[in-house]
Design a protein around this motif. Sequence first.
Motif, PDB file in Angstrom:
ATOM      1  N   THR A  19       5.182  10.101   4.139  1.00 37.71           N
ATOM      2  CA  THR A  19       4.871   9.536   5.547  1.00 37.71           C
ATOM      3  C   THR A  19       3.350   8.779   5.185  1.00 37.71           C
ATOM      4  O   THR A  19       3.230   7.643   5.828  1.00 37.71           O
ATOM      5  CB  THR A  19       4.385  10.639   6.674  1.00 37.71           C
ATOM      6  OG1 THR A  19       3.505  11.480   5.976  1.00 37.71           O
ATOM      7  CG2 THR A  19       5.645  11.372   7.216  1.00 37.71           C
ATOM      8  N   GLN A  20       2.760   9.169   4.427  1.00 41.14           N
ATOM      9  CA  GLN A  20       1.523   8.492   4.049  1.00 41.14           C
ATOM     10  C   GLN A  20       1.782   7.121   3.309  1.00 41.14           C
ATOM     11  O   GLN A  20       1.299   6.178   3.756  1.00 41.14           O
ATOM     12  CB  GLN A  20       0.616   9.419   3.156  1.00 41.14           C
ATOM     13  CG  GLN A  20      -0.568   8.704   2.755  1.00 41.14           C
ATOM     14  CD  GLN A  20      -1.823   8.394   3.751  1.00 41.14           C
ATOM     15  OE1 GLN A  20      -1.529   9.112   4.864  1.00 41.14           O
ATOM     16  NE2 GLN A  20      -2.897   7.787   3.405  1.00 41.14           N
ATOM     17  N   ILE A  24       0.921   3.395   4.419  1.00 42.66           N
ATOM     18  CA  ILE A  24       0.330   2.344   3.492  1.00 42.66           C
ATOM     19  C   ILE A  24       1.222   1.082   3.644  1.00 42.66           C
ATOM     20  O   ILE A  24       0.716  -0.076   3.782  1.00 42.66           O
ATOM     21  CB  ILE A  24       0.238   2.894   2.131  1.00 42.66           C
ATOM     22  CG1 ILE A  24      -0.824   3.957   2.091  1.00 42.66           C
ATOM     23  CG2 ILE A  24      -0.096   1.894   1.232  1.00 42.66           C
ATOM     24  CD1 ILE A  24      -0.845   4.670   0.764  1.00 42.66           C
ATOM     25  N   GLU A  25       2.452   1.204   3.579  1.00 39.19           N
ATOM     26  CA  GLU A  25       3.575   0.025   3.614  1.00 39.19           C
ATOM     27  C   GLU A  25       3.172  -0.772   4.865  1.00 39.19           C
ATOM     28  O   GLU A  25       3.339  -2.018   4.644  1.00 39.19           O
ATOM     29  CB  GLU A  25       5.014   0.534   3.454  1.00 39.19           C
ATOM     30  CG  GLU A  25       5.379   1.107   1.986  1.00 39.19           C
ATOM     31  CD  GLU A  25       6.807   1.443   1.983  1.00 39.19           C
ATOM     32  OE1 GLU A  25       7.162   1.497   0.698  1.00 39.19           O
ATOM     33  OE2 GLU A  25       7.135   1.934   3.135  1.00 39.19           O
ATOM     34  N   ARG A  26       3.023  -0.251   5.909  1.00 40.23           N
ATOM     35  CA  ARG A  26       2.873  -0.682   7.407  1.00 40.23           C
ATOM     36  C   ARG A  26       1.656  -1.418   7.451  1.00 40.23           C
ATOM     37  O   ARG A  26       1.396  -1.905   8.478  1.00 40.23           O
ATOM     38  CB  ARG A  26       3.367   0.216   8.468  1.00 40.23           C
ATOM     39  CG  ARG A  26       4.793   0.395   8.461  1.00 40.23           C
ATOM     40  CD  ARG A  26       5.551   1.246   9.417  1.00 40.23           C
ATOM     41  NE  ARG A  26       4.764   2.390   9.620  1.00 40.23           N
ATOM     42  CZ  ARG A  26       5.201   3.607   9.123  1.00 40.23           C
ATOM     43  NH1 ARG A  26       6.013   3.724   8.272  1.00 40.23           N
ATOM     44  NH2 ARG A  26       4.326   4.680   9.197  1.00 40.23           N
ATOM     45  N   GLY A  27       0.645  -0.877   6.798  1.00 39.32           N
ATOM     46  CA  GLY A  27      -0.768  -1.424   6.954  1.00 39.32           C
ATOM     47  C   GLY A  27      -1.304  -0.561   7.840  1.00 39.32           C
ATOM     48  O   GLY A  27      -2.371  -1.052   8.385  1.00 39.32           O
ATOM     49  N   GLU A  28      -1.239   0.321   8.094  1.00 33.94           N
ATOM     50  CA  GLU A  28      -1.671   1.436   9.335  1.00 33.94           C
ATOM     51  C   GLU A  28      -2.698   1.995   8.796  1.00 33.94           C
ATOM     52  O   GLU A  28      -3.809   2.462   9.579  1.00 33.94           O
ATOM     53  CB  GLU A  28      -0.783   2.394   9.979  1.00 33.94           C
ATOM     54  CG  GLU A  28       0.531   1.720  10.494  1.00 33.94           C
ATOM     55  CD  GLU A  28       1.517   2.810  10.837  1.00 33.94           C
ATOM     56  OE1 GLU A  28       2.386   2.268  11.377  1.00 33.94           O
ATOM     57  OE2 GLU A  28       1.395   3.878  10.662  1.00 33.94           O
ATOM     58  N   VAL A  29      -2.938   2.527   7.203  1.00 35.89           N
ATOM     59  CA  VAL A  29      -4.061   2.868   6.804  1.00 35.89           C
ATOM     60  C   VAL A  29      -4.588   2.168   5.531  1.00 35.89           C
ATOM     61  O   VAL A  29      -3.710   1.713   4.992  1.00 35.89           O
ATOM     62  CB  VAL A  29      -3.918   4.240   6.186  1.00 35.89           C
ATOM     63  CG1 VAL A  29      -3.481   5.279   7.561  1.00 35.89           C
ATOM     64  CG2 VAL A  29      -2.649   4.537   5.401  1.00 35.89           C
TER      65      VAL A  29
END
Length: 54
Positions: A19-20, A24-29
């Motif tokens: 999930t982490q 990262i892939e989606r640029g959420e964190v």
Amino acid sequence: MEQGRTRLDLAVAAGMDETQLGKIERGEVNTTISTVEALARALNVHPGELFYFK
């Protein structure tokens, strides 16, 4: 990602939670240099290649 390799495969190889990795892939964190290094090692690429965008 290379063919035949899932996000779960990559997460396990990099020693992180799937999930982490998705966040990262989606640029959420944002991520750390150590995570970039772990992902590069799991993908067998130089860390700089993870920042090359076409």
